[in-house]
Scaffold this motif. Structure first.
Motif, PDB file in Angstrom:
ATOM      1  N   VAL A  65       0.852  -1.176   0.000  1.00 28.44           N
ATOM      2  CA  VAL A  65       0.000   0.000   0.000  1.00 28.44           C
ATOM      3  C   VAL A  65       0.895   1.236   0.000  1.00 28.44           C
ATOM      4  O   VAL A  65       1.987   1.227   0.573  1.00 28.44           O
ATOM      5  CB  VAL A  65      -0.942  -0.004   1.223  1.00 28.44           C
ATOM      6  N   ALA A  66       0.440   2.295  -0.669  1.00 25.85           N
ATOM      7  CA  ALA A  66       1.240   3.511  -0.785  1.00 25.85           C
ATOM      8  C   ALA A  66       0.407   4.732  -0.411  1.00 25.85           C
ATOM      9  O   ALA A  66      -0.621   4.999  -1.043  1.00 25.85           O
ATOM     10  CB  ALA A  66       1.785   3.663  -2.207  1.00 25.85           C
ATOM     11  N   SER A  67       0.859   5.458   0.600  1.00 25.12           N
ATOM     12  CA  SER A  67       0.142   6.659   1.020  1.00 25.12           C
ATOM     13  C   SER A  67       0.397   7.831   0.085  1.00 25.12           C
ATOM     14  O   SER A  67      -0.226   8.890   0.230  1.00 25.12           O
ATOM     15  CB  SER A  67       0.553   7.043   2.446  1.00 25.12           C
ATOM     16  N   SER A  68       1.287   7.651  -0.882  1.00 29.15           N
ATOM     17  CA  SER A  68       1.582   8.705  -1.858  1.00 29.15           C
ATOM     18  C   SER A  68       0.762   8.553  -3.137  1.00 29.15           C
ATOM     19  O   SER A  68       0.809   9.430  -4.015  1.00 29.15           O
ATOM     20  CB  SER A  68       3.076   8.689  -2.208  1.00 29.15           C
ATOM     21  N   ILE A  69       0.023   7.464  -3.264  1.00 30.60           N
ATOM     22  CA  ILE A  69      -0.794   7.190  -4.447  1.00 30.60           C
ATOM     23  C   ILE A  69      -2.265   7.230  -4.039  1.00 30.60           C
ATOM     24  O   ILE A  69      -2.649   6.580  -3.058  1.00 30.60           O
ATOM     25  CB  ILE A  69      -0.454   5.819  -5.055  1.00 30.60           C
ATOM     26  N   PRO A  70      -3.109   7.982  -4.744  1.00 26.84           N
ATOM     27  CA  PRO A  70      -4.519   8.059  -4.378  1.00 26.84           C
ATOM     28  C   PRO A  70      -5.192   6.690  -4.375  1.00 26.84           C
ATOM     29  O   PRO A  70      -4.892   5.834  -5.216  1.00 26.84           O
ATOM     30  CB  PRO A  70      -5.114   8.960  -5.464  1.00 26.84           C
ATOM     31  N   ASP A 119      -6.274   4.620   3.452  1.00 26.16           N
ATOM     32  CA  ASP A 119      -7.665   4.240   3.215  1.00 26.16           C
ATOM     33  C   ASP A 119      -7.735   2.711   3.173  1.00 26.16           C
ATOM     34  O   ASP A 119      -7.044   2.070   2.383  1.00 26.16           O
ATOM     35  CB  ASP A 119      -8.134   4.840   1.886  1.00 26.16           C
ATOM     36  N   GLU A 120      -8.578   2.148   4.018  1.00 32.23           N
ATOM     37  CA  GLU A 120      -8.651   0.694   4.123  1.00 32.23           C
ATOM     38  C   GLU A 120      -9.207   0.029   2.875  1.00 32.23           C
ATOM     39  O   GLU A 120      -9.047  -1.186   2.693  1.00 32.23           O
ATOM     40  CB  GLU A 120      -9.489   0.306   5.351  1.00 32.23           C
ATOM     41  N   ARG A 121      -9.816   0.813   1.989  1.00 34.43           N
ATOM     42  CA  ARG A 121     -10.285   0.241   0.722  1.00 34.43           C
ATOM     43  C   ARG A 121      -9.132  -0.251  -0.146  1.00 34.43           C
ATOM     44  O   ARG A 121      -9.342  -0.994  -1.107  1.00 34.43           O
ATOM     45  CB  ARG A 121     -11.130   1.269  -0.034  1.00 34.43           C
ATOM     46  N   SER A 122      -7.912   0.151   0.212  1.00 33.90           N
ATOM     47  CA  SER A 122      -6.737  -0.384  -0.496  1.00 33.90           C
ATOM     48  C   SER A 122      -6.651  -1.897  -0.362  1.00 33.90           C
ATOM     49  O   SER A 122      -6.074  -2.566  -1.231  1.00 33.90           O
ATOM     50  CB  SER A 122      -5.462   0.268   0.040  1.00 33.90           C
TER      51      SER A 122
END
Length: 406
Positions: free
Chosen positions: A165-170, A370-373
């Motif tokens: 998961v990446a917090s830099s990618i929407p 976002d947990e939808r990741s």
């Protein structure tokens, strides 16, 4: 078939969120994971998988044998946390002082367990096998991947997929890349031994602080003048310690730093060159040097066929506009060991969402995603497994929309 699996994955989403938040509240540091692997193993056993614990130390591996003969796919998630105080204001904030999941490994673990649950329910229809690798200690060298491989987690595996998961990618977007994508990460320590003296009488000293200052500058010439400019490399001095009193020239100084490279020949060159430069800088002035170079994770190389598979599947599922080509990164990741042994790829799934303050970088005290990741990771894992095991016969349809990512 794949539509049924995605529907079941969606039914399990609330359960995945609950499991992820439990891990988030009770994180465990690298090489100290006890309860986390137990929770993972208990879940895999409840699905009727063949489960091995203590793999390589603290790893957990589950084998799902399909109802039909075929190839074997491995999927990997990591589950260790970081020594960081959680500063988020959320109900699932870490309950363990000074420890938090600040890199998303709780997301990876919960997502992979959901995939295991879905695929296990359809095992009789699967033409092959799936190995679920739940890895300990990704964050701390020497890491958990290498000992798990040495303990057989890749035995019989034909291909492997991993996700981060990446917090830099929407959220709703996927990042892929072929070839070298993450650097090898090494460390070095240089101790300079000179001769101490009173600060008023420098001529009686061999000043390691002065020589160390020259050395920090001289080391930067290695990349600029010895390394092929078409091959990226970084030498960073992170600490420089020497002396305790303002009027005393110290006896010793110590410099530590990190080296990042993609190519093994450059890695070898820099390891040797640091020692040469340190010796030349110091020994001519009468100081001696103790030099230690420690190799960390190798460079992560994404194989072309597997990367293209994930990219094309993601474009079908989420639209070309939501699939991006990632540039190589000087960060490191021990998934690199897996793709040294078998073909595979490591991709990113977006988790950034400003509406819930999920914008902080990884390893930040307020990190969240976002947990939808987890849906994205789960859907792509399932799609990649089925596409590979059926030689491309099973292809998903569009699953994401602008109104509802993943």
């Amino acid at each position: 078939m794949i539509a049924k699996l995605f529907a079941r994955l969606e039914e399990l989403y609330p359960e995945a969120v609950q499991f992820r938040r439990d891990l988030h509240m009770y994180p465990e540091l690298s090489f100290h994971e006890v309860n986390t692997p137990e929770k993972v193993a208990d879940t895999l056993r409840s699905l009727g998988l063949d489960v091995r614990t203590g793999v390589g130390g603290r790893g957990v591996v589950g084998l799902l044998t399909g109802g039909k003969p075929g190839k074997t796919v491995a999927l990997r998630a990591d589950f260790d946390a970081l020594p960081i105080q959680d500063e988020k204001d959320v109900a699932y904030k870490s309950r363990i002082p000074g420890v938090m999941h600040a890199c998303g490994h709780d997301i990876h673990t919960a997502a992979l367990l959901s995939v295991a649950k879905v695929l296990s329910e359809f095992r009789e229809e699967l033409p092959g096998n799936i190995v679920f690798i739940h890895q300990f200690a990704e964050e701390v060298i020497p890491g958990g991947a290498k000992p798990m491989i040495e303990d057989g987690c890749l035995d019989g595996v034909d291909v492997i997929f991993g996700a981060h998961v990446a917090s830099s990618i929407p959220v709703g977007q996927i990042g892929v890349g072929e070839g070298y994508m993450m650097a090898a990460g090494d460390s070095f320590e240089i101790e300079l031994i000179g001769k101490g003296a009173h600060g008023a009488y420098p001529h009686l000293s061999v000043d390691p602080l002065l020589l160390g200052s020259q050395l920090v500058v001289n080391l930067q010439q290695i990349v600029s003048r010895r390394v092929d400019p078409l091959k990226p490399a970084v030498i960073t001095c992170g600490t420089f310690t020497s002396g305790q009193a303002y009027n005393v020239i110290p006896e010793t100084a110590k410099i530590t730093g990190t080296v990042r490279t993609f190519h093994e020949d450059v890695r070898d060159l820099i390891e040797e060159a640091i020692g040469q430069v340190a010796a030349a800088t110091c020994e001519g002035a009468g100081a001696t040097v103790r030099y230690t170079y420690t190799r960390g994770y190798p460079a992560l190389f994404n194989h072309a066929e597997e990367t293209k598979r994930v990219e094309e599947l993601a474009k079908v599922m989420y639209g070309e506009e939501n699939v991006m080509q990632l540039p190589p990164s000087m960060g490191m990741e021990d998934f690199a060991y897996y793709v040294q042994k078998v073909p595979g790829t490591f991709f990113n799934v977006g988790g950034m969402n400003p509406d819930i303050q999920a914008t902080y970088p990884h390893h930040h005290p307020k990190f969240d995603v976002d947990e939808r990741s987890m849906r994205g990771i789960g859907q792509l894992f399932i799609a990649a497994v089925l596409h590979y095991l059926t030689d491309g016969e099973v292809v998903p349809e569009r699953v994401g929309t602008e109104a509802s990512v993943f």
